[in-house]
Scaffold this active site. Structure first.
Site, PDB file in Angstrom:
ATOM      1  N   LYS A  48       8.052 -13.924   4.627  1.00  0.00           N
ATOM      2  CA  LYS A  48       8.791 -14.921   4.496  1.00  0.00           C
ATOM      3  C   LYS A  48      10.500 -15.079   4.604  1.00  0.00           C
ATOM      4  CE  LYS A  48       7.793 -14.914  -0.235  1.00  0.00           C
ATOM      5  NZ  LYS A  48       6.694 -13.876  -0.452  1.00  0.00           N
ATOM      6  N   GLU A  93       2.140 -18.269   9.942  1.00  0.00           N
ATOM      7  CA  GLU A  93       1.120 -18.997   9.018  1.00  0.00           C
ATOM      8  C   GLU A  93       0.908 -18.370   7.572  1.00  0.00           C
ATOM      9  OE1 GLU A  93      -0.615 -22.290   9.646  1.00  0.00           O
ATOM     10  OE2 GLU A  93      -0.082 -21.681   7.688  1.00  0.00           O
ATOM     11  N   VAL A 124       3.414 -18.088   3.465  1.00  0.00           N
ATOM     12  CA  VAL A 124       3.061 -19.199   2.417  1.00  0.00           C
ATOM     13  C   VAL A 124       1.847 -19.458   2.319  1.00  0.00           C
ATOM     14  CG1 VAL A 124       3.752 -21.160   1.162  1.00  0.00           C
ATOM     15  CG2 VAL A 124       5.286 -20.188   2.801  1.00  0.00           C
ATOM     16  N   GLY A 184      -2.922  -6.768  -8.708  1.00  0.00           N
ATOM     17  CA  GLY A 184      -2.133  -6.400  -7.280  1.00  0.00           C
ATOM     18  C   GLY A 184      -1.455  -7.645  -6.788  1.00  0.00           C
ATOM     19  N   GLU A 226       4.891  -9.232  -7.167  1.00  0.00           N
ATOM     20  CA  GLU A 226       6.036  -8.769  -6.146  1.00  0.00           C
ATOM     21  C   GLU A 226       6.398  -7.414  -6.549  1.00  0.00           C
ATOM     22  OE1 GLU A 226       7.701  -9.775  -3.371  1.00  0.00           O
ATOM     23  OE2 GLU A 226       6.130 -11.483  -3.459  1.00  0.00           O
ATOM     24  N   ASP A 234      10.712 -15.712  -5.947  1.00  0.00           N
ATOM     25  CA  ASP A 234       9.585 -15.475  -5.134  1.00  0.00           C
ATOM     26  C   ASP A 234       9.257 -17.111  -4.649  1.00  0.00           C
ATOM     27  OD1 ASP A 234       7.155 -14.550  -3.570  1.00  0.00           O
ATOM     28  OD2 ASP A 234       6.194 -16.179  -5.071  1.00  0.00           O
ATOM     29  N   LYS A 243       9.826 -19.052  -1.091  1.00  0.00           N
ATOM     30  CA  LYS A 243       8.932 -19.941  -0.357  1.00  0.00           C
ATOM     31  C   LYS A 243       9.379 -21.235  -0.132  1.00  0.00           C
ATOM     32  CE  LYS A 243       4.800 -17.393  -1.965  1.00  0.00           C
ATOM     33  NZ  LYS A 243       4.121 -17.126  -3.166  1.00  0.00           N
ATOM     34  N   GLY A 286      -7.081 -13.661  -0.675  1.00  0.00           N
ATOM     35  CA  GLY A 286      -6.757 -12.352  -0.932  1.00  0.00           C
ATOM     36  C   GLY A 286      -6.185 -11.710   0.400  1.00  0.00           C
TER      37      GLY A 286
HETATM   38  N1  LIG Z   1       0.263  -8.539  -0.125  1.00  0.00           N
HETATM   39  C1  LIG Z   1       0.144  -9.876   0.164  1.00  0.00           C
HETATM   40  O1  LIG Z   1      -1.097 -10.607  -0.403  1.00  0.00           O
HETATM   41  C2  LIG Z   1       0.681 -10.732   0.868  1.00  0.00           C
HETATM   42  C3  LIG Z   1       0.543 -12.133   1.241  1.00  0.00           C
HETATM   43  C4  LIG Z   1       1.359 -12.994   2.073  1.00  0.00           C
HETATM   44  C5  LIG Z   1       2.407 -12.504   2.808  1.00  0.00           C
HETATM   45  N2  LIG Z   1       2.736 -10.858   2.520  1.00  0.00           N
HETATM   46  C6  LIG Z   1       3.969 -10.369   3.161  1.00  0.00           C
HETATM   47  O2  LIG Z   1       3.333  -9.477   4.094  1.00  0.00           O
HETATM   48  C7  LIG Z   1       4.293  -8.356   4.309  1.00  0.00           C
HETATM   49  C8  LIG Z   1       3.529  -7.081   3.912  1.00  0.00           C
HETATM   50  O3  LIG Z   1       3.002  -7.010   2.606  1.00  0.00           O
HETATM   51  P1  LIG Z   1       2.169  -5.693   2.210  1.00  0.00           P
HETATM   52  O4  LIG Z   1       1.573  -6.473   0.865  1.00  0.00           O
HETATM   53  O5  LIG Z   1       1.321  -5.156   3.104  1.00  0.00           O
HETATM   54  O6  LIG Z   1       3.261  -4.782   2.016  1.00  0.00           O
HETATM   55  P2  LIG Z   1       3.370  -3.141   1.420  1.00  0.00           P
HETATM   56  O7  LIG Z   1       1.879  -3.020   1.214  1.00  0.00           O
HETATM   57  O8  LIG Z   1       4.329  -3.000   0.539  1.00  0.00           O
HETATM   58  O9  LIG Z   1       3.640  -2.422   3.092  1.00  0.00           O
HETATM   59  C9  LIG Z   1       4.917  -2.780   3.607  1.00  0.00           C
HETATM   60  C10 LIG Z   1       4.957  -1.725   4.706  1.00  0.00           C
HETATM   61  O10 LIG Z   1       6.123  -1.943   5.315  1.00  0.00           O
HETATM   62  C11 LIG Z   1       6.837  -0.748   5.866  1.00  0.00           C
HETATM   63  N3  LIG Z   1       7.885  -0.879   5.994  1.00  0.00           N
HETATM   64  C12 LIG Z   1       8.876  -1.235   4.970  1.00  0.00           C
HETATM   65  N4  LIG Z   1      10.475  -1.205   5.520  1.00  0.00           N
HETATM   66  C13 LIG Z   1       9.872  -0.816   6.710  1.00  0.00           C
HETATM   67  C14 LIG Z   1      10.880  -0.644   7.839  1.00  0.00           C
HETATM   68  N5  LIG Z   1      12.367  -0.753   7.691  1.00  0.00           N
HETATM   69  N6  LIG Z   1      10.462   0.120   9.055  1.00  0.00           N
HETATM   70  C15 LIG Z   1       8.941   0.088   9.304  1.00  0.00           C
HETATM   71  N7  LIG Z   1       8.222  -0.132   8.337  1.00  0.00           N
HETATM   72  C16 LIG Z   1       8.801  -0.586   6.986  1.00  0.00           C
HETATM   73  C17 LIG Z   1       6.129   0.360   4.750  1.00  0.00           C
HETATM   74  O11 LIG Z   1       6.133   1.646   5.323  1.00  0.00           O
HETATM   75  P3  LIG Z   1       5.960   3.100   4.289  1.00  0.00           P
HETATM   76  O12 LIG Z   1       4.439   2.576   3.684  1.00  0.00           O
HETATM   77  O13 LIG Z   1       6.325   3.874   5.435  1.00  0.00           O
HETATM   78  O14 LIG Z   1       6.981   2.626   3.378  1.00  0.00           O
HETATM   79  C18 LIG Z   1       4.658  -0.098   4.501  1.00  0.00           C
HETATM   80  O15 LIG Z   1       3.946   0.444   5.510  1.00  0.00           O
HETATM   81  C19 LIG Z   1       5.276  -8.525   3.221  1.00  0.00           C
HETATM   82  O16 LIG Z   1       6.463  -9.080   3.582  1.00  0.00           O
HETATM   83  C20 LIG Z   1       4.844  -9.414   2.142  1.00  0.00           C
HETATM   84  O17 LIG Z   1       5.545 -10.312   1.448  1.00  0.00           O
HETATM   85  C21 LIG Z   1       1.864 -10.236   1.559  1.00  0.00           C
END
Ligand SMILES: NC(=O)c1ccc[n+]([C@@H]2O[C@H](COP(=O)([O-])OP(=O)(O)OC[C@H]3O[C@@H](n4cnc5c(N)ncnc54)[C@H](OP(=O)(O)O)[C@@H]3O)[C@@H](O)[C@H]2O)c1
Length: 316
Positions: free
Chosen positions: A100, A124, A127, A181, A184, A195, A199, A297
């Protein structure tokens, strides 16, 4: 359609699993994955080798038609996702993201850059974890103006406030949210309302063309609420909820807030618990309509990404 991924965290893994499991129904193939510290993979099956020297090199080599950008959120700048998205636009690629930050900091510029390049930009899952908000407005509310919105969009603070209502401590509530989990990386981003502010700005920029940033949101966290405050509310049949709001002012500006509000338990904004979320859109032609997501989730976040890809294929 070939899909390049940046980021391979919990959302990206759920997305790859969904795409792989639904291979027969949808025409999407993973062309490559690029991460910050875990290297780069091309083709299928995914095998990580040394990291590409730059995002540009990765995108050139992956030869994909769409980038799914899933790097970590950086709430204060929207980077590095902002740069990744622009690198993809520059190569004539469509972009889908769950991050976001870019919407909260630079939505109108990205929208215009995508239009100038003749590509699609979709988000989509940014948020409400994939529940229809942006695609609902785009596809189901043609001609409607969004005058404002109100939502209970932060799960961590709901868990903490529920813990306090059950006579547990604030710190115990934080631990419960961390164990689920859903916090943030730094839980103070949730507790301090940051956060929710990101949003709120993202929603206001996309739905109301507000041209704002997270700093423009009047923000107050839940840290100053005491056990006595929570108890007094409960005894009055009310609860505290961290609420995001936006409204169009008579002069056309958009006023935004993210702060705890004391609401009757029967208020629609107070009815979702835990990780469940609710968003109400206040419109000119359709009154108030809303979306509720019950205990979403990463599978739902992954579906939101898939729904964007499917929607993009309809435009081609
Ligand atoms: N988790 C949720 O439920 C959820 C829900 C809605 C939206 N989101 C959003 O979706 C996104 C991903 O969430 P997540 O939970 O999957 O995050 P995550 O588990 O923390 O994974 C983040 C990934 O981004 C990679 N990364 C970070 N900086 C980078 C860069 N400069 N170049 C290339 N790769 C990079 C990291 O690589 P390394 O592993 O090599 O460090 C890691 O693989 C976030 O923006 C989050 O706000 C998450």
């Amino acid at each position: 359609m070939r899909v390049a991924l940046i980021g391979y965290g919990s959302v990206a893994r759920a997305f790859v699993s969904l795409i792989t499991g639904q291979r027969k129904r949808f025409p999407f193939r993973i062309a490559g994955v690029h991460t910050r510290r875990h290297g780069t993979a091309y083709g299928s099956p995914l095998e990580f080798g040394p990291a590409a020297t730059s995002v540009g090199e990765f995108l050139d080599k992956a030869q994909a038609e769409v980038l799914v950008e899933l790097s970590s959120l950086e709430p204060e700048t929207g980077e590095p996702a902002l740069t990744h998205i622009r690198e993809a636009f520059a190569r004539g690629m469509h972009v889908v993201t769950a991050n976001k930050g870019p919407l909260a900091h630079a939505y109108s510029a990205l929208r215009d850059e995508a239009a100038a390049r003749g590509v699609q930009f979709r988000f989509e899952s940014t948020v409400m974890d994939g529940a229809p908000v942006f695609n609902m407005v785009r596809n189901c509310l043609p001609g409607v103006r969004i005058l404002g919105f109100s939502g209970a969009l932060n799960s961590t603070t709901k868990i903490i406030l529920r813990a306090m209502a059950e006579e547990r401590t604030f710190a115990e509530g934080v631990v419960e949210a961390q164990e689920l989990g859903i916090t943030e990386a730094d839980p103070s981003d949730d507790v301090d309302g940051w956060d929710s502010a990101v949003k709120t700005a993202a929603l206001a920029n996309v739905l109301m063309d507000a041209g704002v940033g997270p700093d423009d949101v009047e923000r107050e966290g839940i840290g100053s609420l005491t056990a006595d405050d929570i108890r007094a509310a409960r005894e009055a049949g009310e609860v505290f909820v961290l609420i995001s709001r936006a409204e169009t002012l008579p002069d056309g500006r958009v006023r935004m807030q993210a702060r705890p509000e004391r609401l009757a338990v029967s208020d629609p904004l107070a009815t979702t618990q835990g990780t469940s979320n609710v968003l109400l859109l206040h419109t000119d032609l359709m009154g108030t309509v809303g979306t509720i997501s019950i205990e979403p989730g990463v599978a739902q976040t992954a579906y939101g990404l898939l729904s964007d890809l499917v929607d993009i294929t309809r435009t081609l």
